[in-house]
Design a protein around this motif. Sequence first.
Motif, short mmCIF file in Angstrom:
data_model
loop_
_atom_site.label_atom_id
_atom_site.label_comp_id
_atom_site.label_asym_id
_atom_site.label_seq_id
_atom_site.Cartn_x
_atom_site.Cartn_y
_atom_site.Cartn_z
N ASN A 16 15.27 -4.88 -32.31
CA ASN A 16 14.69 -4.91 -33.65
C ASN A 16 14.03 -6.27 -33.88
N PRO A 17 12.78 -6.24 -34.29
CA PRO A 17 12.11 -7.53 -34.54
C PRO A 17 12.72 -8.24 -35.74
N SER A 29 7.07 -10.56 -30.84
CA SER A 29 7.98 -10.77 -31.97
C SER A 29 9.30 -11.39 -31.52
N PHE A 30 9.84 -12.20 -32.42
CA PHE A 30 11.17 -12.76 -32.20
C PHE A 30 12.17 -11.67 -32.57
N PHE B 42 14.53 5.52 -24.12
CA PHE B 42 15.75 4.71 -23.96
C PHE B 42 15.37 3.24 -24.13
N PRO B 43 15.97 2.51 -25.08
CA PRO B 43 15.43 1.19 -25.43
C PRO B 43 15.28 0.21 -24.27
N PRO B 47 8.70 0.08 -22.80
CA PRO B 47 7.80 -1.03 -22.46
C PRO B 47 7.28 -1.76 -23.70
N ALA B 48 7.49 -1.20 -24.88
CA ALA B 48 6.95 -1.85 -26.08
C ALA B 48 7.52 -3.25 -26.25
N HIS B 49 8.75 -3.46 -25.77
CA HIS B 49 9.40 -4.76 -25.99
C HIS B 49 9.32 -5.67 -24.77
N PHE B 50 8.73 -5.16 -23.67
CA PHE B 50 8.72 -5.96 -22.45
C PHE B 50 8.05 -7.32 -22.67
N ALA B 51 6.91 -7.29 -23.34
CA ALA B 51 6.14 -8.53 -23.50
C ALA B 51 6.94 -9.56 -24.28
#
Lengths: 254, 203
Positions: A16-17, A29-30, B42-43, B47-51
């Motif tokens: 979660n950002p 995002s952090f 599955f979180p 890939p949305a958060h990889f960067a």
Amino acid sequence: MAAGGGIDPIHQFHINPIVELKPFGVDLSFTNTSLWMVIVLAVVSAIMIYGSSQRSVVPGRLQSLAEMAYEFVASTMTGVMGKDGLKFFPFVFSLFMFVLASNLLGLLPGSFTVTSQIIVTAALALLVISIVVIYGVVKHGTHFFGLFVPSGVPGWLLPFMVLIEAVSFLSRPVSLSLRLFGNMLAGHIALKVFGGFVVVLLGSGAALNYAIAPLPLLLAVALTALEVLVAVLQAYVFAILTCVYLNDALHPGH
Amino acid sequence: MPVRSSGFVRQGWLLAVGSFATLVAGAAQAATPGLSGEKASFPPFDPAHFASNLFWLAITFAALYWLMSKVALPRLGSILEERADTIGRDLDQATEMQAKAEEMAQAYEKALGEARKNAQGIAQTARETGAKASEAQRHATEAELAAKLAQAEATIAKTKVKAMGNVRDLGSDVAVAIVTKLTGQAPSASEASAAIDQALTRG
């Protein structure tokens, strides 16, 4: 179960950002992962820097902890790589402490396990392997690729052996990252599942269910102890495999 | 055991940061809205958060590496080195002091032996002196006693001679008187004296 009120075992891995940050359309995002990375950094730095700030000859508790970590990693490294392996000491030490602190802090209720994100473990593993390859090539040139040619193998078997060695070398970052990621993920899911059993049993209202509700609780307690062991062990495994791979770059002849 | 990162490791860091940047960019491309839009993913594999994860991992790990290699590890290394030095120095000192103590014990032992020898010598001399002195005294006393004895013997002899003289005189008087009575005539003094001497020598 996700709809059943917060006992979704996957929920703990959601990112979660906290502070939205999107420069040039890239989402940087952090997030809660970032927050726990910063906490890991703070905890390790506190132990190592504040702990050693007294510089006393007879150490206090925190300094003993810092010294233990220092000497443990140093002796592990000299054991695997010999004295010249200590040029990688800051790197392996940071890696070990980062993974160890991530694993252990992740066991706190309500916290987030940084090492349960495959991208994190994969990045660390790739970092290790790239250092191995770059150092090996810079230091030993083509001699480094002698790593793929085992000695004393008959000529007709050599292509196969080289192929197998190459595949095993390439699978190193995969196994290195998946081992840590899998252990952390599975452990936390198992903990959550057993914790969820307790909630479900107590919520059902049946007398028999109340009676057996402590059983999964006991299992969850036992699992927590096991997870502490796994957390330390996986950090150690990560560090010692890093040492083994770095040793290949240092002494490719062996 | 101070550990310093080699030049290579420092260069490697630049490379690593560079490759991280590439990875972040790649991940950002992968995280197009179409992919991250799926809610069911599955979180950990999303890939949305990889960067973002890679970006913050690079920052925190680089910071950790920098803090460890520049501050914590050299400091701990110097602390451990200092301790090893201190312990080594203390051990050396202890060995030195032990050696000194042993030396002193030997010196004491030697002094004691000498003193014992001296004492024996002194006792020997004292004994000899004492023996000599008592011997001399004994000799002196003996001489004195001998002198006294000789003197006494001389006195006895003198008295005896004197007594014998008296006896002769008395004898000659008696002999003259007896002869005078028997013969009626007094012998001459020389005759009487010769006769007495004859009688005395006969015994």
